[in-house]
Design a protein around this motif. Sequence first.
Motif, PDB file in Angstrom:
ATOM      1  N   VAL A   1     117.416 -50.118  52.126  1.00  0.00           N
ATOM      2  CA  VAL A   1     116.165 -49.213  51.850  1.00  0.00           C
ATOM      3  C   VAL A   1     115.561 -48.641  52.948  1.00  0.00           C
ATOM      4  O   VAL A   1     115.241 -49.482  54.006  1.00  0.00           O
ATOM      5  CB  VAL A   1     115.328 -49.887  50.742  1.00  0.00           C
TER       6      VAL A   1
ATOM      7  N   LEU B   1     119.488 -46.327  49.909  1.00  0.00           N
ATOM      8  CA  LEU B   1     118.316 -45.853  49.397  1.00  0.00           C
ATOM      9  C   LEU B   1     117.261 -45.142  49.979  1.00  0.00           C
ATOM     10  O   LEU B   1     116.457 -45.910  50.724  1.00  0.00           O
ATOM     11  CB  LEU B   1     118.015 -46.838  48.186  1.00  0.00           C
TER      12      LEU B   1
ATOM     13  N   VAL C   1     111.221 -47.315  42.295  1.00  0.00           N
ATOM     14  CA  VAL C   1     111.842 -48.481  41.712  1.00  0.00           C
ATOM     15  C   VAL C   1     110.913 -49.106  40.627  1.00  0.00           C
ATOM     16  O   VAL C   1     111.547 -49.930  40.017  1.00  0.00           O
ATOM     17  CB  VAL C   1     112.129 -49.788  42.836  1.00  0.00           C
TER      18      VAL C   1
ATOM     19  N   THR D   1     122.755 -53.152  50.064  1.00  0.00           N
ATOM     20  CA  THR D   1     121.730 -52.403  50.034  1.00  0.00           C
ATOM     21  C   THR D   1     120.659 -52.034  51.399  1.00  0.00           C
ATOM     22  O   THR D   1     120.410 -53.136  51.824  1.00  0.00           O
ATOM     23  CB  THR D   1     120.858 -52.720  48.974  1.00  0.00           C
TER      24      THR D   1
ATOM     25  N   TYR E   1     110.970 -54.378  46.174  1.00  0.00           N
ATOM     26  CA  TYR E   1     112.378 -54.623  45.701  1.00  0.00           C
ATOM     27  C   TYR E   1     113.558 -55.266  46.794  1.00  0.00           C
ATOM     28  O   TYR E   1     114.381 -55.956  46.147  1.00  0.00           O
ATOM     29  CB  TYR E   1     112.929 -53.183  45.500  1.00  0.00           C
TER      30      TYR E   1
ATOM     31  N   GLU F   1     120.013 -47.563  41.386  1.00  0.00           N
ATOM     32  CA  GLU F   1     119.610 -49.078  41.384  1.00  0.00           C
ATOM     33  C   GLU F   1     119.557 -49.436  40.021  1.00  0.00           C
ATOM     34  O   GLU F   1     120.159 -50.718  39.744  1.00  0.00           O
ATOM     35  CB  GLU F   1     117.894 -49.095  41.711  1.00  0.00           C
ATOM     36  N   SER F   2     119.289 -48.378  38.930  1.00  0.00           N
ATOM     37  CA  SER F   2     119.751 -49.081  37.561  1.00  0.00           C
ATOM     38  C   SER F   2     120.951 -49.381  37.361  1.00  0.00           C
ATOM     39  O   SER F   2     121.537 -50.203  36.546  1.00  0.00           O
ATOM     40  CB  SER F   2     119.215 -47.804  36.714  1.00  0.00           C
TER      41      SER F   2
ATOM     42  N   PRO G   1     113.978 -50.856  38.120  1.00  0.00           N
ATOM     43  CA  PRO G   1     114.981 -51.556  38.740  1.00  0.00           C
ATOM     44  C   PRO G   1     114.230 -52.723  39.291  1.00  0.00           C
ATOM     45  O   PRO G   1     114.712 -53.904  39.452  1.00  0.00           O
ATOM     46  CB  PRO G   1     115.374 -50.735  39.706  1.00  0.00           C
TER      47      PRO G   1
END
Length: 316
Positions: A247, A186, A191, A245, A262, A166-167, A233
Motif C-alpha cells: 500500500v 494499491l 478501503v 500487498t 488495512y 481489494e474486494s 475491504p
Amino acid sequence: MSMHSAFREYLDGLNPLVEQAARDGFVPTPESARAALVGLSAFVLPSVADARVFDAVVGGADAVPVRVYVPRPESPSDVILFVHGGGHRPETSRSMIPPHGARRTAAATGMVVVSVDYRRSPEALFPEGLGDVYRALRDLDVVLGNVETTGKIQAVADSGGAAKVESIAMPVAAGQWSSPIDRQLLLYPSVDYTMGGESLREFATGYFLSAERVKWYFDNYFPAGADRAAASPLSGPFAPEMPETLVIAVEYDPLLTKAVEYVERMRAAGARAHLVIAPGMLHAFAFSEDKVPEAISRLYALIAEFLTDGGAPAGW
C-alpha cells in the motif's frame, strides 16, 4: 513533513474557487465529476510510448472492454491487471487519464499491462463494476492471445480501483476462491465505505479530495439499502492466502488512516503486507507529474521494484 510547496501553491489557488462554487450553490453531477477527472490530464507530462497497444473485450456475453499495453513484445513478462480509480465513476480507459498510469506502469516494469474499462456509477451500481474487474481477471488468457507472458499475474490499482482489487481478495481470505494475483500494489486506496477514520476528519476540507466528495462518490456507487460496512475491504476477512500487498498511502489524504489500518489487519492475519507513506503528497498525486516529478519517479521505481521482487521496500 509539511505539504510539498507545489501542492500548497495549487491548493491556494483551488480552494477559493471551491468555496465560491459552494456559496453559489454548485451541486456535483456525474458529468461534472468526470470532467474534473479528465481535467487532471493537464498536470501529466506526455506519455511514454509502448511497442504495441491494442483493444479487446473479455467476459463473453457480459463483455468488458480492456486496453493492452505490451512494452517489450520480444520478451515474455508478467501480466499486470491495471484498475484505475476515480470515485467508482471515471471516464472509460479510452479517456486521457487511465492510459497515462497504465502506460507508465508498463514502461517502468517492462510488463504487459491490461487496463480494465469497468462499468461506472451511477449508471452501474455496486457490485456491477466489481464484477467487470473479476471477469477481466478470470479471462486474461483469452484477451492476451499470442502475447508472450510468464503466466504470472500482478495488479496495480489506485483509489476506487484499489477498492475493487481489494474486494477480489475478500473471497480469497474467506477460503472461497484462489486468486491468480501474486502481488498487488494499491495506491492511496479506498478501503472503508463507512466514512470513518481520523484522517477523514482532519483533512475533511481543503486538501483536494474532501470528505463531502468521498461521501458523494459512495452515495452514488451503492444502491439504496446496501450494507456498506460488509462491502468494505477493511471489514475483512483477512488471511495469509491473500496476495502480497504494498500500500502506497499519502500524508495529506482523507483516506490515510484506514489505508494504514488495512495493512495492519493484513499483517495481523499473517498476510504479507507492506506500507509506504508518500510524504507531503495529496490524493491523486500520480497525475501531477509536472508539479512533483521527483515523487512520480520514486512512485514508479517502487512499483517496478515491488512487482519484480516483492518484499518490503526501503521506504519512500
